[in-house]
Write an enzyme that holds these catalytic residues in place. Structure first.
Site, PDB file in Angstrom:
ATOM      1  CG  ASN A  85      -1.790  -3.455  -1.398  1.00 46.73           C
ATOM      2  OD1 ASN A  85      -1.904  -3.548  -2.615  1.00 46.73           O
ATOM      3  ND2 ASN A  85      -0.662  -3.753  -0.772  1.00 46.73           N
ATOM      4  CD  GLU A  86       0.582  -7.054  -2.233  1.00 47.07           C
ATOM      5  OE1 GLU A  86       1.261  -7.232  -1.193  1.00 47.07           O
ATOM      6  OE2 GLU A  86       1.101  -6.814  -3.340  1.00 47.07           O
ATOM      7  CG  ASN A  87      -6.758  -6.609   2.255  1.00 50.69           C
ATOM      8  OD1 ASN A  87      -6.960  -5.926   1.257  1.00 50.69           O
ATOM      9  ND2 ASN A  87      -6.474  -6.080   3.417  1.00 50.69           N
ATOM     10  NE  ARG A 111       2.405  -7.255   1.150  1.00 51.85           N
ATOM     11  CZ  ARG A 111       3.650  -7.336   0.737  1.00 51.85           C
ATOM     12  NH1 ARG A 111       4.652  -7.462   1.607  1.00 51.85           N
ATOM     13  NH2 ARG A 111       3.927  -7.302  -0.543  1.00 51.85           N
TER      14      ARG A 111
END
Length: 816
Positions: free
Chosen positions: A425-427, A389
């Site tokens: 993850n969830e970039n 993130r």
């Protein structure tokens, strides 16, 4: 005898840590202070006669230890983020004449400085990878000082500063849905090594296509060769019984060479194959002898082939294997990230007992102990760097990500369980920086992908939820979350198939939803009738969301899991899935959850108490006969007199017979496609008051039974009007108290979810800040009740309970 005992102990510790020679875990004799010091001198200055002349005062702790063991789930504060100091005194006596003395850190958060007396030895950035501090020279210098003998009586003072302060230019982002913990929350080891030693050992095990031949390509990097003429060594491969199945010798004699040496390539005929059902491990042992001293290191390896087929399933050793997975954070009630080896072993065994054969380790490199357990238990793994993130930072940020990716792959290279290296993850989640440039993120993602393949060509790469980067990794997992953050759980198969058709190699990571342990519902799907606003863009009414409109009951989440699992049995193209998550964990992003600051998507609570949903998975994923009546934590059901209530049994047995109050309600056969509970459900009229419920399930010649008692309430209630507080149990100095919500007539309000706050005055200790339904001083009620425990300390205490709009109630507790 004593010498033999010491030698045996050193061997056992070596087997645990993976390091050789004299390696000792430094668990005891530590002091800690959760604040910064004015400087290192405050950690080592002499104590004046009569004791300390000023605060701060240090507290005694054992390792592993986390700054945020309790405050991560404290409902009234933000968890501490800042510096903290540890100190100890070590009796250091390296047996190797010119050897090195190291402090080996298995993980420390998040920025760490190491001191010997007043000398800063090294610093490390990153909370999840392993690293060492070479304290050899600093120890030698300190032993020449007057303080060594006079003040420290022949011991060496070691001080360590850990810091988890917020920093946008480090990973993981503080926007991540987990705590960025501080402290020495993994083991610290004192290591004595000869001058020449193996730094990194890479043992690549490969198989022929017919699985009849195996090869082990052994490479290594060395420390100390610049000061030795050469190093001689052996490479030995042993099977699980200790029999040598391959060996070789090597000589390295390039003292200026700092790269990786190829030591031996060994053939193993007819190797035994590693798989989840038979996780067979070989041992590779390497010795390095120089200057009359020998260094030894061992690694466990396994032979297996795997493939994520394009637009198809996952293959292991030439056969389809549906990956049945979950996720894990290093987080536990009462200790935060400081989980002991025993805790990790218990957690991973619970996963295996549930039928898990795959785990995604989110969202950072995890303890070597966890990976060792994956190897030995047969659990395939996706491990990822903590680029999670927030966007993309500057040069320092990117260098940290490169280094942590490198460390993760090099340190966990030999684990046969690992099949995927996660790039992030969830970039697509922005917020840490003013600029959110998708092209720059793509460029860096490509660099990390190339780096992972360069470091380890044998494994694939993966990411979860970043649509504009989904073409970069080998395997992609989109966001689906049917029945929780979008759509209905009955839409799961169609949504998944749509995503499958969009991606070359599809895997479904993260699905499920939250459940408040102890909360149950007679009609869990009523949220579907919640009025929803109209989308102004499309003119269509939005779907109700279980995450927002649902009851967060264990009943609902069991239905959601049940539906997904029965559908997955008829998805031949599915490589596999991993539900989120195995255990509840703390997060700073969820202060308003029924347990504040806890992500409650686990099938076990934060203290590893099993929720009802654990047995849903067990009924689909395991072969060992089991049967579980839904409702072990549901003391009282409700409804009309004579009304039939559905009783569900989760079981993998072929048939089951239900008895209520001694009467048989018939035998039913299991059919996984008969939702819910695979057809093992009965509509039964319950008697007002107590009911005894029993199931007898059969699988072949094996008979399994389970039974519970449930009250049935037919009285109707109005809104909660008062609280009743009572002691329900007391043993071993710990008292359990329960509060109930009643209406104005004294009838229990069995669907009440009011906020409850416990407080304690007196000699006892409130067992709160555990992040569990029964271990939080502020918590939402579950079926009109809530519990808490008090350690009475053999004294007098008063427990109070508050709930908005009702009078506070009190309970006197007397210790025994």
């Amino acid at each position: 005898m004593i010498k033999k005992l010491i030698t045996t102990l050193a061997f056992l510790i070596t087997a645990i840590t993976g390091y050789s020679q004299q390696t000792t875990r430094l668990n005891s004799n530590w002091e800690f202070i959760r604040q910064d010091l004015g400087g290192i001198w405050e950690a080592v200055r002499p104590v004046p006669p009569g004791g300390p002349e000023s605060v701060p005062l240090w507290q005694n702790v054992t390792l592993p230890h986390c700054f945020n063991a309790r405050d991560a789930v404290d409902p009234d504060v933000n968890y501490y983020q800042g510096p903290g100091w540890y100190r100890t005194q070590l009796a250091i006596a390296n047996p190797y004449g010119n050897g090195r003395t190291l402090l080996h850190f298995e993980g420390a958060g998040q920025k760490t400085d190491v001191y010997v007396y007043t000398t800063k030895v090294t610093s490390h950035l990153g909370g999840y990878d392993e690293w060492t501090a070479d304290i050899t020279e600093a120890v030698a210098a300190f032993k020449k000082t007057e303080a060594f003998q006079k003040q420290f009586k022949g011991k060496v003072p070691v001080s360590i500063r850990c810091d988890n302060s917020r920093d946008l230019e480090t990973i993981p982002s503080q926007m991540s849905d987990f705590n960025v913990y501080g402290g020495l929350y993994r083991y610290v080891n004192l290591v004595y090594q000869p001058l020449v030693s193996v730094n990194k050992l890479f043992a690549a095990a490969t198989l022929s296509k017919d699985l009849k031949e195996g090869w082990i390509d052994v490479k290594a990097t060395f420390d100390g060769l610049t000061q030795a003429q050469n190093a001689l060594g052996n490479v030995v491969v042993k099977d699980a019984a200790g029999k040598t199945v391959g060996s070789g010798k090597y000589v390295v004699s390039s003292p200026a060479f700092q790269g990786t040496y190829s030591l031996s390539k060994l053939r193993v005929g007819k190797p035994k194959i590693w798989s989840p059902s038979s996780p067979y491990l070989y041992t590779v042992q390497i010795t390095a002898t120089a200057n009359g001293e020998t260094f030894t290191q061992t690694e466990k390896i396994g032979f297996r082939n795997f493939e994520f087929t394009p637009h198809g399933p996952f293959m292991l050793n030439g056969k389809r294997l549906r990956l049945r997975g979950t996720h894990r954070h290093e987080d536990h009630a009462g200790v935060g990230a400081a989980m002991t080896e025993a805790m990790m072993r218990q957690e991973m065994q619970l996963m295996k007992d549930m039928g898990v054969n795959f785990i995604r380790l989110g969202h950072y490199q995890q303890s070597r102990i966890v990976l060792n357990l994956c190897d030995s238990l047969g659990i395939l793994a996706w491990e990822e760097e903590p680029w999670c993130r927030g966007g993309l930072g500057g040069p320092g940020y990117q260098e940290q990500a490169r280094q942590m990716m490198t460390n993760m792959i090099e340190q966990h290279y030999n684990h046969p369980a690992i099949i995927l290296w996660g790039l992030g993850n969830e970039n697509d989640w922005e917020g840490d920086f003013a600029e959110f440039d998708k092209e720059k993120i793509r460029t860096f993602m490509k660099e990390q992908n190339d780096l992972a393949h360069k470091l380890d060509p044998s494994r694939m790469t993966s990411i979860r939820r970043c649509e504009f980067c989904k073409d970069i990794p080998d395997v992609y997992s989109p966001s689906i979350w049917a029945g929780w953050y979008r759509a209905k759980y009955t839409d799961y198969k169609q949504i998944s198939e749509d995503e499958f058709n969009k991606n070359n190699r599809f895997f479904h990571a993260e699905w499920g939803g939250d459940s408040h342990a102890g909360r149950h519902a007679e009609n869990p799907d009523t949220y579907l009738n919640t009025p929803q606003p109209t989308d102004p863009k499309t003119g269509k009414t939005k779907d109700p969301l279980a995450s927002k409109d649902g009851d967060w009951s264990e009943t609902y989440i069991c239905n959601l899991f049940d539906w997904h699992l029965k559908e997955q049995e008829n998805m031949p193209w599915l490589s596999g899935s991993a539900f989120w998550t195995f255990k509840d964990f703390s997060t700073p992003l969820r202060p308003d959850n029924p347990i504040p600051y806890v992500n409650q998507k686990g099938v076990v609570s934060r203290d590893m108490t099993l929720k009802e949903s654990y047995y849903v998975f067990q009924s689909y994923w395991t072969d060992k006969p089991m049967a579980h009546i839904y409702g072990h934590t549901w003391p009282t059901r409700w409804g009309n007199a004579g009304e039939k209530k559905q009783i569900k049994v989760y079981s993998n047995c072929t048939q089951a017979e239900l008895f209520v109050n001694g009467k048989s309600y018939g035998t039913k056969k299991r059919n996984s496609q008969d939702f819910p509970a695979a057809g093992l459900r009965w509509d039964v009229p319950l008697s007002a008051g107590s009911n005894a419920i029993k199931v007898i399930a059969k699988k072949g010649n094996v008979i399994i039974t389970d039974e519970i008692k449930q009250d049935y309430q037919t009285e109707k209630w109005n809104k909660p009007a008062k609280l009743v507080l009572e002691q329900v149990n007391s043993q071993n100095g710990t008292t359990t108290a329960q509060v109930k919500l009643l209406d104005e007539k004294g009838i229990p309000c069995l669907d009440a979810i009011n906020w409850i706050t416990f407080r304690l005055t007196g000699d006892g200790e409130l067992l709160d800040d555990l992040g569990t339904s029964g271990g939080s001083r502020r918590v939402q009620a579950y079926n009109g009740r809530a519990t808490i425990q008090v350690k009475t300390m053999k004294g007098q205490s008063i427990l109070s309970v508050q709930s908005p709009g009702m009078s506070t109630v009190f309970l006197n507790l007397a210790g025994k």
